[in-house]
Design a protein around this motif. Structure first.
Motif, PDB file in Angstrom:
ATOM      1  N   GLN A 715       2.552  -4.486   8.747  1.00 27.11           N
ATOM      2  CA  GLN A 715       1.520  -5.399   8.262  1.00 27.11           C
ATOM      3  C   GLN A 715       1.248  -5.148   6.775  1.00 27.11           C
ATOM      4  OE1 GLN A 715      -0.876  -3.581  11.065  1.00 27.11           O
ATOM      5  NE2 GLN A 715      -0.866  -5.240  12.584  1.00 27.11           N
ATOM      6  N   GLY A 716       0.683  -6.163   6.142  1.00 29.53           N
ATOM      7  CA  GLY A 716       0.370  -5.998   4.730  1.00 29.53           C
ATOM      8  C   GLY A 716      -0.086  -7.299   4.106  1.00 29.53           C
ATOM      9  N   VAL A 717      -0.208  -7.265   2.796  1.00 30.27           N
ATOM     10  CA  VAL A 717      -0.705  -8.400   2.035  1.00 30.27           C
ATOM     11  C   VAL A 717       0.220  -8.649   0.850  1.00 30.27           C
ATOM     12  CG1 VAL A 717      -2.625  -9.315   0.663  1.00 30.27           C
ATOM     13  CG2 VAL A 717      -3.103  -7.944   2.695  1.00 30.27           C
ATOM     14  N   ILE A 718       0.530  -9.907   0.601  1.00 28.73           N
ATOM     15  CA  ILE A 718       1.286 -10.304  -0.586  1.00 28.73           C
ATOM     16  C   ILE A 718       0.296 -10.794  -1.625  1.00 28.73           C
ATOM     17  CG2 ILE A 718       2.989 -11.905  -1.503  1.00 28.73           C
ATOM     18  CD1 ILE A 718       4.267 -11.999   1.244  1.00 28.73           C
ATOM     19  N   ILE A 719       0.383 -10.208  -2.834  1.00 26.00           N
ATOM     20  CA  ILE A 719      -0.516 -10.579  -3.923  1.00 26.00           C
ATOM     21  C   ILE A 719       0.312 -10.980  -5.142  1.00 26.00           C
ATOM     22  CG2 ILE A 719      -2.282  -8.973  -3.077  1.00 26.00           C
ATOM     23  CD1 ILE A 719      -1.533  -7.133  -5.460  1.00 26.00           C
ATOM     24  N   PRO A 720      -0.270 -11.664  -6.102  1.00 28.41           N
ATOM     25  CA  PRO A 720       0.434 -11.965  -7.348  1.00 28.41           C
ATOM     26  C   PRO A 720       0.668 -10.688  -8.150  1.00 28.41           C
ATOM     27  CG  PRO A 720      -1.420 -13.470  -7.005  1.00 28.41           C
ATOM     28  CD  PRO A 720      -1.572 -12.364  -6.019  1.00 28.41           C
ATOM     29  N   ARG A 721       1.795 -10.603  -8.823  1.00 32.05           N
ATOM     30  CA  ARG A 721       2.117  -9.431  -9.645  1.00 32.05           C
ATOM     31  C   ARG A 721       1.049  -9.153 -10.709  1.00 32.05           C
ATOM     32  NH1 ARG A 721       4.792  -4.947  -9.239  1.00 32.05           N
ATOM     33  NH2 ARG A 721       6.469  -6.106  -8.183  1.00 32.05           N
ATOM     34  N   PRO A 722       0.462 -10.191 -11.370  1.00 33.90           N
ATOM     35  CA  PRO A 722      -0.565  -9.897 -12.394  1.00 33.90           C
ATOM     36  C   PRO A 722      -1.817  -9.233 -11.835  1.00 33.90           C
ATOM     37  CG  PRO A 722       0.313 -12.115 -12.688  1.00 33.90           C
ATOM     38  CD  PRO A 722       0.834 -11.614 -11.387  1.00 33.90           C
ATOM     39  N   ASN A 723      -2.030  -9.305 -10.505  1.00 35.88           N
ATOM     40  CA  ASN A 723      -3.221  -8.699  -9.927  1.00 35.88           C
ATOM     41  C   ASN A 723      -3.089  -7.206  -9.689  1.00 35.88           C
ATOM     42  OD1 ASN A 723      -3.849 -11.720  -8.274  1.00 35.88           O
ATOM     43  ND2 ASN A 723      -5.429 -10.662  -9.442  1.00 35.88           N
ATOM     44  N   VAL A 724      -1.904  -6.649  -9.886  1.00 39.76           N
ATOM     45  CA  VAL A 724      -1.700  -5.217  -9.610  1.00 39.76           C
ATOM     46  C   VAL A 724      -2.615  -4.360 -10.481  1.00 39.76           C
ATOM     47  CG1 VAL A 724      -0.036  -3.321  -9.725  1.00 39.76           C
ATOM     48  CG2 VAL A 724       0.644  -5.546  -8.788  1.00 39.76           C
ATOM     49  N   SER A 725      -2.784  -4.757 -11.736  1.00 45.89           N
ATOM     50  CA  SER A 725      -3.635  -3.965 -12.640  1.00 45.89           C
ATOM     51  C   SER A 725      -5.109  -4.051 -12.273  1.00 45.89           C
ATOM     52  CB  SER A 725      -3.443  -4.433 -14.082  1.00 45.89           C
ATOM     53  OG  SER A 725      -3.871  -5.782 -14.226  1.00 45.89           O
ATOM     54  N   GLN A 726      -5.466  -4.921 -11.336  1.00 47.22           N
ATOM     55  CA  GLN A 726      -6.864  -5.071 -10.931  1.00 47.22           C
ATOM     56  C   GLN A 726      -7.166  -4.378  -9.607  1.00 47.22           C
ATOM     57  OE1 GLN A 726      -7.067  -9.398 -10.986  1.00 47.22           O
ATOM     58  NE2 GLN A 726      -8.047  -9.362 -13.011  1.00 47.22           N
ATOM     59  N   LEU A 727      -6.181  -3.663  -9.076  1.00 44.72           N
ATOM     60  CA  LEU A 727      -6.374  -3.018  -7.785  1.00 44.72           C
ATOM     61  C   LEU A 727      -7.222  -1.751  -7.918  1.00 44.72           C
ATOM     62  CD1 LEU A 727      -2.808  -3.359  -6.211  1.00 44.72           C
ATOM     63  CD2 LEU A 727      -4.853  -4.701  -5.695  1.00 44.72           C
ATOM     64  N   MET A 728      -8.310  -1.713  -7.176  1.00 43.64           N
ATOM     65  CA  MET A 728      -9.141  -0.516  -7.035  1.00 43.64           C
ATOM     66  C   MET A 728      -9.548  -0.439  -5.567  1.00 43.64           C
ATOM     67  SD  MET A 728      -9.482   1.326  -9.759  1.00 43.64           S
ATOM     68  CE  MET A 728     -10.878   2.331  -9.284  1.00 43.64           C
ATOM     69  N   LEU A 729      -8.538  -0.196  -4.723  1.00 42.44           N
ATOM     70  CA  LEU A 729      -8.732  -0.263  -3.280  1.00 42.44           C
ATOM     71  C   LEU A 729      -9.477   0.946  -2.743  1.00 42.44           C
ATOM     72  CD1 LEU A 729      -5.221  -1.605  -2.226  1.00 42.44           C
ATOM     73  CD2 LEU A 729      -7.375  -2.879  -2.312  1.00 42.44           C
ATOM     74  N   ASP A 730     -10.085   0.738  -1.595  1.00 41.63           N
ATOM     75  CA  ASP A 730     -10.788   1.804  -0.903  1.00 41.63           C
ATOM     76  C   ASP A 730      -9.798   2.923  -0.561  1.00 41.63           C
ATOM     77  OD1 ASP A 730     -11.818   2.970   1.950  1.00 41.63           O
ATOM     78  OD2 ASP A 730     -13.490   2.390   0.670  1.00 41.63           O
ATOM     79  N   GLU A 731     -10.279   4.156  -0.586  1.00 42.90           N
ATOM     80  CA  GLU A 731      -9.412   5.311  -0.356  1.00 42.90           C
ATOM     81  C   GLU A 731      -8.772   5.271   1.027  1.00 42.90           C
ATOM     82  OE1 GLU A 731     -12.133   8.469  -1.172  1.00 42.90           O
ATOM     83  OE2 GLU A 731     -11.390   8.707  -3.218  1.00 42.90           O
ATOM     84  N   GLU A 732      -9.453   4.714   2.011  1.00 44.38           N
ATOM     85  CA  GLU A 732      -8.886   4.612   3.352  1.00 44.38           C
ATOM     86  C   GLU A 732      -7.657   3.702   3.351  1.00 44.38           C
ATOM     87  OE1 GLU A 732     -10.201   3.454   7.943  1.00 44.38           O
ATOM     88  OE2 GLU A 732     -11.568   3.072   6.260  1.00 44.38           O
ATOM     89  N   VAL A 733      -7.730   2.592   2.602  1.00 45.20           N
ATOM     90  CA  VAL A 733      -6.595   1.672   2.507  1.00 45.20           C
ATOM     91  C   VAL A 733      -5.439   2.355   1.775  1.00 45.20           C
ATOM     92  CG1 VAL A 733      -5.830  -0.592   1.706  1.00 45.20           C
ATOM     93  CG2 VAL A 733      -8.185  -0.273   2.484  1.00 45.20           C
ATOM     94  N   VAL A 734      -5.741   3.054   0.699  1.00 44.93           N
ATOM     95  CA  VAL A 734      -4.701   3.756  -0.058  1.00 44.93           C
ATOM     96  C   VAL A 734      -4.008   4.795   0.824  1.00 44.93           C
ATOM     97  CG1 VAL A 734      -4.256   5.242  -2.043  1.00 44.93           C
ATOM     98  CG2 VAL A 734      -5.894   3.365  -2.251  1.00 44.93           C
ATOM     99  N   ALA A 735      -4.796   5.530   1.606  1.00 50.02           N
ATOM    100  CA  ALA A 735      -4.214   6.548   2.496  1.00 50.02           C
ATOM    101  C   ALA A 735      -3.298   5.911   3.535  1.00 50.02           C
ATOM    102  CB  ALA A 735      -5.331   7.334   3.174  1.00 50.02           C
ATOM    103  N   ALA A 736      -3.686   4.765   4.071  1.00 53.39           N
ATOM    104  CA  ALA A 736      -2.846   4.085   5.069  1.00 53.39           C
ATOM    105  C   ALA A 736      -1.539   3.613   4.445  1.00 53.39           C
ATOM    106  CB  ALA A 736      -3.615   2.919   5.672  1.00 53.39           C
ATOM    107  N   ILE A 737      -1.597   3.143   3.199  1.00 53.16           N
ATOM    108  CA  ILE A 737      -0.382   2.687   2.516  1.00 53.16           C
ATOM    109  C   ILE A 737       0.532   3.868   2.213  1.00 53.16           C
ATOM    110  CG2 ILE A 737       0.484   1.586   0.407  1.00 53.16           C
ATOM    111  CD1 ILE A 737      -2.043  -0.157   0.462  1.00 53.16           C
ATOM    112  N   GLU A 738      -0.069   4.980   1.792  1.00 58.15           N
ATOM    113  CA  GLU A 738       0.726   6.181   1.532  1.00 58.15           C
ATOM    114  C   GLU A 738       1.419   6.663   2.805  1.00 58.15           C
ATOM    115  OE1 GLU A 738      -2.125   8.849  -0.104  1.00 58.15           O
ATOM    116  OE2 GLU A 738      -1.721   8.261  -2.188  1.00 58.15           O
ATOM    117  N   ALA A 739       0.759   6.458   3.955  1.00 52.65           N
ATOM    118  CA  ALA A 739       1.333   6.890   5.236  1.00 52.65           C
ATOM    119  C   ALA A 739       2.262   5.830   5.825  1.00 52.65           C
ATOM    120  CB  ALA A 739       0.220   7.223   6.217  1.00 52.65           C
ATOM    121  N   ARG A 740       2.560   4.779   5.072  1.00 55.93           N
ATOM    122  CA  ARG A 740       3.461   3.705   5.498  1.00 55.93           C
ATOM    123  C   ARG A 740       2.925   2.959   6.725  1.00 55.93           C
ATOM    124  NH1 ARG A 740       7.852   1.967   2.298  1.00 55.93           N
ATOM    125  NH2 ARG A 740       8.459   3.713   0.945  1.00 55.93           N
ATOM    126  N   GLN A 741       1.595   2.958   6.898  1.00 55.05           N
ATOM    127  CA  GLN A 741       0.989   2.219   7.997  1.00 55.05           C
ATOM    128  C   GLN A 741       0.603   0.803   7.592  1.00 55.05           C
ATOM    129  OE1 GLN A 741      -2.283   4.854   8.872  1.00 55.05           O
ATOM    130  NE2 GLN A 741      -1.130   5.899  10.500  1.00 55.05           N
TER     131      GLN A 741
END
Length: 814
Positions: A715-741
């Motif tokens: 699962q995941g989300v597709i975003i526009p490339r220009p929005n990458v510099s605006q990412l300040m995601l919650d630490e729980e979301v970052v941890a899940a992405i780091e764990a490939r969940q």
């Protein structure tokens, strides 16, 4: 096909602030910040405007609530005011020539209070001395001599008149009705019988003598009146001489002290003359108690005219005034004339004139909130008139607009030299600018406040100093470096940008206070990072009731959202909801249906008037993309519909246009899309994916739906490339992405997104104008070509049928 190249790396999902960059153990070691940070443009604009002394250069501080507009205005105005002289005092005094138009007096700062005090002291002493002198033995002796002379002269005149009357056979009689003559006979009053017994000649002689006596009586009466008037004049002159003698000893001190003030000298001279003209106010009268009460009241009321109304007192100032009017009603801003009841009638005088903020700030600065001004009737029009005429009148608003005709005054206007600073949001500035032709003339300068500032090392250091100043000012616990770092990250999250920090300082202040309360509960000397994070979580929990309700509906399948499997023509878009300053993201089901026809693309939301103009523009853009991509060698034969499922309110924005295009392409090609992937992003007619707002909330909203249903790593989300510099995601979301969940992909073109969603190659048109066989665009192009061929065949069949019918009709006619 490798879609991993579009995956956003964990290090790009949140910009961390390292506490090691700070060289302090707590913010108590920092020098508190005394200025507003991140508002260089506003500071320069405000500084420039405050130095402009030309009329019309009043200032509008424009920006959202909580960005420090009022604080900046206060700091800069205090600094500017310190370099300006204290403005003069203003007094109102009685106008002896036109009582309904009190006169204004301008005095140096502090002199107004001194003049009012001197007048009160000297006049009180003078009145007492005048009353004492008029009731004194010397005055009574002189008055008695005048009255004695009058009595002697009138007595002598009466005796002479009585003697002359007796010589003519008459006597003089006094009664309540006046003085009359009575005929005599033998020393007694002539009776009616004696008169009737007289001959006609005797009666004629009596009438002649009576006429002579009456003439003498009339002449004596006229002489008496002249003598009485003369006596009154002599008494009046005596009173005036006495008053002048007493008053001059007191007024001479005032004349000497204020000899350099021409207007005061004129007022004192007019007052002295008025004392002489109204000497009866000080003379004791013999009256009954009721009349004495009314006379005493009238006397006190009349003596008010000798007072001084200290209208504006600047004796306490050491520099130009800075006034913040938080309740700009008409009376508070422009002053008022008060009334008091006198025997059932409302009355007023110059002592009831009260100053408003416009008068108190005269010679300095006045700060107003635009919304407060516009909410109060008549205030805006009057404020414009004051700024245009540069004078302020104290008027009764009811009298000015013809609502009341009660007794009132028309005080002389006070000249105004003032700088108005209006504080408000940009919306009100643009509305006033476009709808009020006077507004650009009187508010020529706008100072814009930004909602964000660069996240540089200097900016973060100033953030830390701001925290130190907040803790010092509000007597709060100071923060550790780790807590400061967490607050800086929160500032970037508020700004929605890794390279920016929010300047909504009131929200930061609230968070510091809430974290301080948690530290107080746990009895820690400093605010720790965990406590600050807990304050953020508590704040979110307090405000997230509606978000949790929506999540509950999704979990119970009341709102139908798929997070696994594959479907054609169906996709999860992402929407942002804002409720009272709290925003969150949630998925919305987008479906598309495509079929053969010529109707083109139908936006169901638009057809039922639930689509905003921007959303409608995004959908219409899809038609441009389809035409440019697939209708270069054939007509675009297509009928399709798009809708947001289970959406029962207005839809606005074009951030779902890329998701709508993916769903539409899937429906045409019959290719299934991964339902565990949500999409956000705007698309243009070239197929380029453009940045959108609220990207953090959208990712976190879909993550929460997937987390509660079970993360599967796909699962995941597709975003526009220009929005990458605006990412300040919650630490729980970052941890899940780091764990490939969970995953976040960033794309630049619609082809990249469709490959992630479908697992199929998008395909590029070759030199021969064809797409690679088996590619997604190839399937779509073939489907459209087939629909176009079938459509032409159907038209040909219809044309053939029409030709047959025409031939049959012609044969029948023949």
């Amino acid at each position: 096909m490798n879609v991993n190249k579009y995956r956003v790396r964990p290090g790009q999902l949140r910009k961390i602030c390292q506490p090691s960059m700070f060289k302090f153990s707590s913010t108590a070691e920092l020098k508190p910040l005394k200025k507003i940070i991140g508002q260089e443009r506003a500071v320069r604009s405000l500084d420039f405007g405050l130095d402009m002394e030309i009329p019309g250069y009043n200032i509008y501080l424009s920006g959202p609530l909580g960005t420090g507009k009022t604080t900046l205005a206060k700091n800069m105005l205090e600094e500017k005011a310190a370099g300006k002289a204290v403005p003069p005092d203003w007094c109102y005094v009685y106008n002896f020539t036109f009582p309904d138009s009190p006169r204004k007096l301008k005095l140096p700062p502090g002199k107004g209070r001194e003049f009012a005090r001197d007048m009160a002291t000297q006049v009180e002493k003078m009145i007492k001395s005048i009353v004492k002198a008029l009731e004194g033995e010397d005055f009574e002796n002189k008055k008695s001599r005048i009255l004695t002379t009058f009595s002697e002269e009138t007595s002598a005149m009466y005796l002479a008149l009585e003697e002359e009357a007796r010589a003519n056979g008459f006597t003089i009689s006094h009664s309540q009705t006046g003085v009359s003559s009575i005929p005599l006979k033998d020393g007694e009053a002539l009776s009616q019988e004696d008169y009737m017994a007289m001959s006609e000649d005797e009666r004629q002689d009596l009438r002649r003598r009576s006429f002579l006596v009456q003439e003498r009586l009339n002449e004596a009466f006229r002489l008496y009146k002249e003598m009485e008037r003369g006596t009154k004049v002599r008494i009046k002159v005596l009173e005036q001489e006495t008053i002048r003698s007493v008053a001059s000893s007191f007024l001479s001190r005032l004349f000497e002290k204020y000899r350099l003030f021409e207007e005061i000298i004129k007022h004192l001279e007019a007052m002295q003359q008025d004392l002489l003209d109204n000497s009866e106010l000080f003379v004791k009268q013999d009256e009954n108690p009721a009349a004495g009460f009314f006379r005493s009241f009238s006397r006190r009321h009349a003596l008010r005219r000798y007072e001084v109304n200290l209208f504006v007192d600047n004796s306490h100032l050491e520099r130009a005034p800075v006034v913040f009017e938080n309740n700009p009603t008409y009376a508070n801003l422009f002053g008022q004339i008060e009334y008091e009841g006198e025997f059932g009638v409302l009355a007023t005088d110059f002592s009831k004139i009260k100053a408003g903020s416009i008068h108190k700030a005269n010679g300095g600065y006045l700060v107003l909130n635009v919304l407060d001004v516009l909410r109060n009737y008549y205030v805006w029009d009057t404020l414009k008139r004051v700024l245009k005429t540069r004078e302020a009148r104290v008027e009764s608003v009811s009298r000015m607009y013809g609502i009341s005709n009660s007794e009132t005054l028309q005080p002389e206007p006070v000249p105004i030299d003032i700088k108005i600073i209006m504080v408000g949001e940009a919306l009100y500035y643009y509305l006033l600018y476009s709808m009020d032709e006077d507004f650009p003339k009187i508010f020529k300068l706008r100072a814009d406040f930004d909602v964000e500032m660069p996240r540089t090392r200097k900016g973060m250091t100033e953030y830390a100093r701001f925290i130190a100043s907040v803790c010092e000012h509000h007597k709060l616990r100071h923060l550790t470096p780790q807590a400061v770092a967490r607050l800086i990250e929160y500032g970037s999250r508020m700004a929605g940008d890794q390279e920016k920090l929010s300047t909504h300082f009131n929200k930061l202040l609230d968070l510091i206070c809430e974290a301080n309360n948690l530290a107080a509960r746990e009895q820690t000397p400093l605010v720790e990072a965990d406590q600050l994070q807990q304050a953020i979580r508590e704040k979110r929990y307090r405000e997230s009731l509606y978000e949790e309700k929506l999540q509950e509906y999704i979990n119970r399948d009341i709102l139908m959202i798929n997070t696994a499997g594959f479907k054609a023509g169906e996709l999860n878009g992402l929407a942002v909801y804002e409720m009272g300053g709290y925003s969150f993201g949630k998925p919305v089901r987008i479906t598309a249906k495509a079929f053969m026809g010529e109707k083109g693309l139908t936006n169901i939301e638009r057809e039922i008037r639930l689509s905003g103009s921007i959303h409608s523009k995004g959908v219409l853009t899809l038609s441009g993309y389809l035409g440019a991509q697939y209708a270069q060698d054939k007509p675009l034969s297509l009928s399709a519909s798009l809708t947001f499922e289970q959406s029962y309110q207005g839809v606005e924005g074009d951030s779902a246009s890329s998701a709508e295009l993916y769903a539409l392409l899937s429906a045409i090609a019959g290719i299934e899309l991964d339902q565990g992937i949500a999409v956000t992003g705007s698309v243009n007619q070239n197929g380029e994916v453009q940045a959108v707002g609220g990207v953090n909330q959208k990712i976190e909203g879909f993550f929460e739906v997937c987390r509660q249903r079970g993360l599967n790593g796909k699962q995941g989300v597709i975003i526009p490339r220009p929005n990458v510099s605006q990412l300040m995601l919650d630490e729980e979301v970052v941890a899940a992405i780091e764990a490939r969940q969970f995953n976040v992909w960033a794309v630049e073109h619609i082809d990249q997104g469709i490959e992630i969603l479908s697992g199929k190659e998008a395909g590029q048109r070759g030199k021969d104008g064809r797409f690679p066989a088996g590619s997604l665009h190839y399937l779509i192009d073939k489907k459209l070509e087939e629909w176009n061929r079938l459509g032409r065949r159907r038209l040909d069949e219809k044309d053939g049928d029409r030709r047959v019918i025409k031939r049959l009709v012609r044969r029948r006619e023949h």
